[in-house]
Design an enzyme around this catalytic site. Structure first.
Site, PDB file in Angstrom:
ATOM      1  N   UNK A  44       0.818  -1.221   0.000  1.00 17.04           N
ATOM      2  CA  UNK A  44       0.000   0.000   0.000  1.00 17.04           C
ATOM      3  C   UNK A  44       0.850   1.268   0.000  1.00 17.04           C
ATOM      4  O   UNK A  44       0.391   2.318  -0.421  1.00 17.04           O
ATOM      5  CB  UNK A  44      -0.904   0.043   1.227  1.00 17.04           C
ATOM      6  N   THR A  45       2.061   1.185   0.521  1.00 16.00           N
ATOM      7  CA  THR A  45       2.892   2.385   0.606  1.00 16.00           C
ATOM      8  C   THR A  45       3.532   2.674  -0.744  1.00 16.00           C
ATOM      9  O   THR A  45       3.698   1.786  -1.568  1.00 16.00           O
ATOM     10  CB  THR A  45       3.991   2.238   1.685  1.00 16.00           C
ATOM     11  OG1 THR A  45       4.772   1.083   1.401  1.00 16.00           O
ATOM     12  CG2 THR A  45       3.398   2.118   3.075  1.00 16.00           C
TER      13      THR A  45
END
Length: 158
Positions: A44-45
């Protein structure tokens, strides 16, 4: 001397890999103190880079306790994500986006599936908390990536 004895441990688990609480349970009784634990979503980052808040926390805890006393344990689901996180806490943020940009802490860093970690924790607890994930993760790829990063950037090879 054991890997954990007297160390301040920073755990950065992975929602899709090994979560922070599972790693924490394994560390109980090793003589180490967990000073921070989180479970992130590495995919997600941005570009798989370490979360900026976690970078800040790693930097602050290292300044407080001394780099020689810190041990980082990762739970990333993939070798590449583990390598990026390991590089961040040893050689600095490779994306140059966070508080660890150009900050070479050289911290000891291991993944929870590495033999160095497994040999130091309770075998039954490890099997209960991590054993199932170990079967689906690319363990050899993770070990190779982590070993390469430690060899190149870690300042505290015991």
């Amino acid at each position: 001397m054991s890997l954990f004895e007297g160390k301040k441990v920073i755990i950065i688990g992975d929602r899709d890999g090994i979560p922070g609480p599972a790693i924490e349970k394994c560390i109980e009784g090793t003589g180490a103190e967990v000073v921070f634990s989180s479970t992130e979503c590495f995919v997600u980052t941005a570009a798989g880079a370490m979360d900026l808040e976690n970078q800040k926390r790693v930097k602050t805890l290292t300044e407080k306790h001394g780099a020689e006393n810190i041990l980082v344990i990762l739970g990333a689901a993939e070798g590449e994500a583990a390598g990026l996180a390991a590089e961040t806490v040893t050689n600095g943020d490779p994306t140059f986006a966070g508080p660890l940009s150009n900050v070479q802490l050289g911290l000891r860093v291991y993944h929870a599936v590495e033999p160095e970690f497994k040999e130091e924790v309770n075998e039954e607890v490890y099997e209960e908390e991590i054993g199932m994930m170990e079967m689906v993760l690319e363990v050899d790829e993770i070990i190779e990536e982590m070993t390469d990063i430690r060899t190149e950037f870690c300042k505290f090879l015991d």
